[in-house]
Scaffold this active site. Structure first.
Site: not given
Ligand SMILES: [Zn+2]
Length: 248
Positions: A18, A23-26, A91-92, A94, A109, A117, A120, A141, A144, A182, A207
């Site tokens: 952050t 942004p922290d999506f959660r 956990q990031n 990015d 994560h 893909c 394939c 892809c 394919c 976290s 934190n």
């Protein structure tokens, strides 16, 4: 504590990113409060309509690749170079730890580094995915034609087995697990501090906001990841210089 309790393993979450403007999506005001994760962030949604999911991810990927490492990332990379940090478990997704210079990074994560893909099985690097996104709403892809899936863990997907096993091993071996940014709410990552404590290691937490492990932590700091870690790196840098002085 970092000097006395080696090896030290660091566990980082959204709170580290952050400060790079990601942004922290959660969080309560985060992306998953505005967009239904089942419709945009789940593996079922991707299988059903990957182009729709990419319409949501495309601006996110642009934002992630445009972000820069902040003082927290830089401090952790320096602490690793100085020999004070064994590895960063994150956990990031990015890539900012790697871009800051950290070498031992376990991405539990997944990350945006590659996309695979589903047709394939071919893997494409981020650079290629970005090129494909310049020409289309979703990257197809080159071999394919199926829509590529970023190698980040979607809701409903299992974590990458090798990464989570490595993270558990590091947590058990750590004499100090330093948790940064976290809330320790998402399993199985949230179980790592218990592995450290169970094998006789100690826990330090930096934190903003409470975590379920606060009472078991030997040290609990409420504050900015970047500010705290920059001070830690400065202090240990001084110690290191002092040792060099003593030796000379
Ligand atoms: Zn393919």
């Amino acid at each position: 504590m970092i000097r006395a309790r080696q090896p030290c393993v660091v566990l980082t979450g959204a709170g580290v990113s952050t400060e790079s403007g990601i942004p922290d999506f959660r969080s309560p005001t985060g992306l998953w409060a505005q967009f239904d994760p089942l419709e945009y962030g789940s593996i079922e949604a991707f299988r059903r309509d990957p182009v729709r999911v990419w319409s949501f991810y495309k601006p996110r990927v642009a934002m992630l690749t445009g972000a820069e490492p902040n003082p927290a990332h830089l401090a952790l990379a320096e602490l690793e170079r100085l020999g004070f940090v064994e590895a960063v478990v994150t956990q990031n997704i990015d890539l900012l730890h790697a871009r800051a210079g950290s070498r031992e990074v376990v991405e539990v994560h997944g990350s945006i580094r590659t996309a695979t893909c589903p047709g394939c099985g071919a893997s494409q690097p981020l650079e290629r995915v970005l090129q494909l996104l310049e020409q289309a709403e979703a990257p197809a892809c080159p071999d394919c034609g199926a829509i590529l899936k970023p190698d980040v863990v979607f809701f409903g997907e299992l974590l990458p087995v090798a990464a989570i096993e490595r993270a558990s091993e590091l947590a058990r071996e750590a004499r100090l697990l330093l948790v940064v940014g976290s809330a320790l709410e998402v399993y199985p990552v949230a179980g790592l501090p218990q592995e450290t404590l169970g094998s006789g290691g100690e826990l330090a937490i930096v934190n903003r906001g409470p975590t379920p492990y606060d009472a078991q932590a030997s040290l609990r700091l409420e504050g900015s990841a970047g500010e705290v870690l920059a001070e830690v790196a400065a202090a240990l840098r001084g110690e290191d210089a002092q040792h060099a002085q003593d030796a000379s």
